[in-house]
Design an enzyme around this catalytic site. Structure first.
Site, PDB file in Angstrom:
ATOM      1  NE  ARG A   1      34.346  35.871  38.604  1.00 18.12           N
ATOM      2  CZ  ARG A   1      34.459  35.984  39.917  1.00 18.12           C
ATOM      3  NH1 ARG A   1      35.392  36.776  40.438  1.00 18.12           N
ATOM      4  NH2 ARG A   1      33.641  35.324  40.719  1.00 18.12           N
TER       5      ARG A   1
ATOM      6  CE  LYS B   1      31.244  26.463  57.684  1.00 15.04           C
ATOM      7  NZ  LYS B   1      31.741  27.656  58.398  1.00 15.04           N
TER       8      LYS B   1
ATOM      9  N   GLY C   1      30.258  30.296  42.879  1.00 17.14           N
ATOM     10  CA  GLY C   1      31.650  30.328  42.441  1.00 17.14           C
ATOM     11  C   GLY C   1      32.329  28.977  42.400  1.00 17.14           C
TER      12      GLY C   1
ATOM     13  N   GLY D   1      28.405  34.932  45.112  1.00 15.55           N
ATOM     14  CA  GLY D   1      27.452  35.474  46.068  1.00 15.55           C
ATOM     15  C   GLY D   1      26.251  36.127  45.410  1.00 15.55           C
TER      16      GLY D   1
END
Length: 388
Positions: free
Chosen positions: A35, A190, A343, A366
């Site tokens: 990053r 999930k 991520g 996200g």
């Protein structure tokens, strides 16, 4: 289309930059620098334009100071970075007041103050008072309605940095104007967190490949025995609806044909590769098998585009990472334009030394998920629109 840092005068200006300093830090040592390296392009450009830089950011781990990041960023920039141990108060005000063009100060973790996440207007006004221009270059948090993301732009001319501009344009173009066939590979644990992205992508793609523990819920929705594997019973109806939608839309939706199973995830034992139909009552699906990976050969084409979000197994455990490694190999080998979002997937390809082999690796988890779900990002929407 939003204005970028190239669309605004920054020479001699104090520029408040929301940048990506949220990097892994363990025992005071910065780990993955991806990053920071991505953030460097905007910061170097601003310094070349003789701007004075005030860097603000957060860290996702509560109580983590950004102090260890300053020398690492300075090394990447090849330019001194002065760290200030708060983002408010006399020290911050004094550092900003004395800042000269060509100098860089980094303020402490914004989330040390609850006002940041509460989107407190007074907090935002104070931050805005430091600069004459605001540059938004932290894509990782653009989906958050936090003070530095959506309220600071109320008080300063606000534009996108190069990373935010690249992230939004790359992901949007892949969804709205892709080189076809457009393929999506969706993994992760999930389905409840991925329903928006799976439902949205299904309308956009030519084929959808689902792996990871998320696939278990789809398999269970079809009545396939999955033993003691992770499943979300309350998501079975949604999974059935998505499977039905795929048929209605004439889309190819591929699920695992085989799996690597174990009877104990924590202390892996009795590890076997079995057909999906042969998963036993005590088995736990921990990865997809080679037949599942091979399915990608039927949908990937060199002139196409593939979006990959989510590992297809418990990739943090080497013994259950072969499926994810196989997916990476298939995507890279296909020659298709490849976009990594999320991520966990970005971390995997970076740690495996594969990031450079993909066309684009998103820095935002996200935020990239929100974009891939068809949603707008508050931190981007707050920026100035490009003039016609």
């Amino acid at each position: 289309m939003k204005q970028s840092v190239r669309d605004i005068e920054v020479s001699g200006q104090k520029v408040l930059v929301r940048t990506m300093l949220n990097v892994p830090i363990k025992n005071g040592v910065v780990g993955d620098k991806m990053r920071l390296e991505a953030a460097a392009a905007t910061l170097k450009y601003l310094l070349e334009q003789n701007a004075a830089l005030i860097l603000i950011s957060h860290h996702s781990h509560e109580g983590q100071s950004l102090a260890p990041v300053a020398p690492v960023l300075a090394n990447i920039l090849g330019h001194p970075v002065t760290f200030v141990a708060d983002c408010l108060g006399e020290a911050a005000s004094a550092a900003v007041a004395s800042l000269q063009p060509g100098q860089v100060v980094m303020l402490e973790n914004l989330r040390f103050h609850p006002e940041e996440e509460a989107n407190d207007d007074a907090f935002a006004r104070t931050l805005a008072s430091y600069g004459q221009v605001f540059v938004q270059d932290d894509f990782t948090t653009c989906h958050r309605e936090h003070a530095s993301m959506v309220s600071v732009p109320k008080y300063l001319p606000a534009v996108a940095g190069f990373q935010v501009q690249k992230e939004v344009q790359t992901i949007t173009d892949a969804l709205e104007n892709p080189k076809r066939p457009l393929i999506a590979v969706a993994g992760g644990a999930k389905i409840s967190t991925k329903i928006p992205i799976v439902s949205f992508l299904l309308r956009k793609v030519d084929a959808l490949f689902i792996g990871g523990a998320m696939a278990n819920t789809f398999l269970a929705a079809q009545g396939v025995p999955i033993g003691k594997s992770l499943v979300e019973p309350d998501m079975l109806e949604q999974a059935k609806a998505i499977l039905a939608d795929a048929v209605t839309q004439g889309k190819s939706l591929l699920l695992p044909l085989d799996a690597i199973v174990t009877t104990n995830i924590e202390a892996p034992a009795d590890i076997r590769t079995v057909a999906i139909s042969a998963v036993g009552p005590d088995d736990i699906i921990a990865d997809i098998g080679p037949l599942s990976v091979a399915q990608l050969d039927t949908i990937l084409e060199p002139e196409g585009t593939v979006i990959w979000n989510g590992p297809v197994g418990i990739a943090e455990q080497t013994v259950f990472a072969s499926g994810t490694a196989g997916v990476a190999e298939k995507i890279i080998g296909s020659g298709a334009t490849s976009i990594i979002g999320g991520g966990d997937t970005a971390d995997y390809v970076d740690n495996a030394g594969l990031a450079s082999k993909f066309s684009f690796v998103s820095t935002g988890g996200g935020a990239s998920l929100e974009l891939m779900s068809g949603h707008t990002l508050p931190g981007v929407e707050a920026l100035l629109d490009k003039q016609n």
